[in-house]
Design a protein around this motif. Structure first.
Motif, short mmCIF file in Angstrom:
data_model
loop_
_atom_site.label_atom_id
_atom_site.label_comp_id
_atom_site.label_asym_id
_atom_site.label_seq_id
_atom_site.Cartn_x
_atom_site.Cartn_y
_atom_site.Cartn_z
N GLY A 38 0.82 -1.20 0.00
CA GLY A 38 0.00 0.00 0.00
C GLY A 38 0.86 1.25 0.00
O GLY A 38 0.59 2.21 -0.75
N GLN A 39 1.89 1.26 0.83
CA GLN A 39 2.79 2.42 0.88
C GLN A 39 3.48 2.63 -0.47
O GLN A 39 3.56 3.77 -0.95
CB GLN A 39 3.85 2.23 1.98
N VAL A 40 3.96 1.56 -1.07
CA VAL A 40 4.63 1.65 -2.37
C VAL A 40 3.65 2.19 -3.42
O VAL A 40 4.00 3.05 -4.23
CB VAL A 40 5.23 0.29 -2.80
N ALA A 41 2.42 1.70 -3.40
CA ALA A 41 1.41 2.15 -4.37
C ALA A 41 1.13 3.65 -4.20
O ALA A 41 1.01 4.38 -5.20
CB ALA A 41 0.13 1.34 -4.21
N VAL A 42 1.01 4.12 -2.97
CA VAL A 42 0.75 5.55 -2.72
C VAL A 42 1.93 6.39 -3.22
O VAL A 42 1.75 7.40 -3.91
CB VAL A 42 0.46 5.81 -1.23
N VAL A 43 3.15 5.97 -2.89
CA VAL A 43 4.33 6.73 -3.33
C VAL A 43 4.41 6.76 -4.85
O VAL A 43 4.67 7.82 -5.45
CB VAL A 43 5.62 6.11 -2.72
N ARG A 44 4.15 5.65 -5.50
CA ARG A 44 4.18 5.62 -6.97
C ARG A 44 3.08 6.50 -7.56
O ARG A 44 3.30 7.19 -8.56
CB ARG A 44 4.03 4.19 -7.48
N ALA A 45 1.89 6.47 -6.97
CA ALA A 45 0.80 7.30 -7.47
C ALA A 45 1.14 8.78 -7.32
O ALA A 45 0.90 9.58 -8.25
CB ALA A 45 -0.50 6.97 -6.72
N LEU A 46 1.69 9.17 -6.19
CA LEU A 46 2.08 10.57 -5.98
C LEU A 46 3.18 10.98 -6.95
O LEU A 46 3.15 12.08 -7.52
CB LEU A 46 2.52 10.81 -4.54
N ARG A 47 4.13 10.09 -7.17
CA ARG A 47 5.21 10.36 -8.12
C ARG A 47 4.63 10.55 -9.53
O ARG A 47 5.01 11.45 -10.25
CB ARG A 47 6.22 9.19 -8.12
N TRP A 48 3.68 9.71 -9.90
CA TRP A 48 3.06 9.79 -11.23
C TRP A 48 2.26 11.09 -11.36
O TRP A 48 2.32 11.76 -12.40
CB TRP A 48 2.14 8.58 -11.44
N LEU A 49 1.52 11.45 -10.29
CA LEU A 49 0.75 12.69 -10.34
C LEU A 49 1.67 13.92 -10.47
O LEU A 49 1.37 14.84 -11.23
CB LEU A 49 -0.13 12.83 -9.10
N ARG A 50 2.78 13.93 -9.74
CA ARG A 50 3.73 15.04 -9.84
C ARG A 50 4.32 15.11 -11.25
O ARG A 50 4.45 16.17 -11.83
CB ARG A 50 4.85 14.89 -8.80
N TRP A 51 4.65 13.95 -11.82
CA TRP A 51 5.20 13.89 -13.18
C TRP A 51 4.17 14.40 -14.17
O TRP A 51 4.47 15.18 -15.07
CB TRP A 51 5.61 12.46 -13.52
N ARG A 52 2.92 13.98 -14.00
CA ARG A 52 1.84 14.38 -14.90
C ARG A 52 1.60 15.89 -14.82
O ARG A 52 1.40 16.56 -15.83
CB ARG A 52 0.58 13.60 -14.57
N LYS A 53 1.63 16.41 -13.59
CA LYS A 53 1.42 17.84 -13.39
C LYS A 53 2.54 18.64 -14.06
O LYS A 53 2.29 19.64 -14.72
CB LYS A 53 1.36 18.16 -11.88
N ARG A 54 3.79 18.17 -13.92
CA ARG A 54 4.92 18.82 -14.56
C ARG A 54 4.82 18.74 -16.08
O ARG A 54 5.10 19.69 -16.78
CB ARG A 54 6.23 18.20 -14.10
N SER A 55 4.41 17.59 -16.60
CA SER A 55 4.29 17.40 -18.06
C SER A 55 3.20 18.28 -18.63
O SER A 55 3.31 18.80 -19.73
CB SER A 55 3.93 15.97 -18.43
N ALA A 56 2.11 18.44 -17.89
CA ALA A 56 1.00 19.27 -18.37
C ALA A 56 1.39 20.74 -18.36
O ALA A 56 0.91 21.52 -19.20
CB ALA A 56 -0.24 19.04 -17.50
N GLY A 57 2.28 21.12 -17.47
CA GLY A 57 2.71 22.51 -17.37
C GLY A 57 3.71 22.90 -18.46
O GLY A 57 3.91 24.05 -18.73
N ASP A 58 4.32 21.92 -19.11
CA ASP A 58 5.32 22.21 -20.15
C ASP A 58 4.73 22.63 -21.45
O ASP A 58 3.73 22.57 -21.91
CB ASP A 58 6.22 21.01 -20.40
#
Length: 147
Positions: A127-147
Motif C-alpha cells: 500500500g505504501q509503495v502504491a501511494v508513493v508511486r501514485a504521488l510520483r506519477w501525479l507530480r510527473w503528470r502535473k509537470r508534463s501538463a505545465g510544459d
C-alpha cells in the motif's frame, strides 16, 4: 531469468515443500521502501519454504512408519507377492491423518499466526509503495501538463 526481464519469475514446485519458488525482480531504481517490500516477500517465501519442507518430510516419514507398523501388526510385508507396495484402506489412513493433524495442531496454529503477520506487513508495504508511486506519477503528470 533473462537480463531484460522486468518481472518476477516463478519456478517449478520444490520437491520437498511443493511450493513454487519466486525469483524477485530488482529494479535498478528500487527505492528503500520498495527494497523493504521485496525483502519482506523474500523472507516470507523463505519461511514458508522451511516450514513446508520440514512439515512434508515429517508427514512422509510418519506415514511410512504408520503403514509399516499397521502392516506388521497384520503380519504383512511392505510389498506384496507381486512386488507392489502394500497399502492400507482409506479408513486406516484416516486414523493416521487425524492423529497427524492433532499432533501438529499447535505448529499449524503458530505457522498461521506468523503467516498472517508477515502478509499483513507485506500488504501494508504494498500500500505504501502504491501511494508513493501514485504521488510520483501525479507530480510527473502535473509537470508534463505545465510544459
Amino acid at each position: 531469468p533473462p537480463e531484460h526481464s522486468r518481472s518476477d519469475w516463478i519456478g517449478p514446485p520444490d520437491r520437498l515443500s511443493n511450493l513454487r519458488p519466486v525469483v524477485f525482480y530488482v529494479s535498478p531504481r528500487e527505492s528503500a521502501l520498495e527494497r523493504r517490500l521485496r525483502e519482506a516477500r523474500q523472507e516470507a517465501q523463505a519461511c514458508d519454504q522451511r516450514f513446508w519442507a520440514r512439515h512434508n518430510r515429517a508427514f512422509t516419514q510418519e506415514k511410512e512408519e504408520f503403514i509399516y507398523s499397521r502392516l506388521k501388526a497384520k503380519g504383512l510385508e511392505m510389498r506384496d507377492e507381486t512386488g507392489q507396495k502394500a497399502t492400507l484402506n482409506a479408513e486406516e489412513m484416516a486414523d493416521f491423518y487425524k492423529d497427524f493433524l492433532s499432533k501438529n495442531f499447535r505448529k499449524h496454529m503458530q505457522y498461521n499466526r506468523d503467516w498472517y503477520k508477515r502478509n499483513f506487513t507485506i500488504t501494508f508495504l504494498m500500500g505504501q509503495v502504491a501511494v508513493v508511486r501514485a504521488l510520483r506519477w501525479l507530480r510527473w503528470r502535473k509537470r508534463s501538463a505545465g510544459d
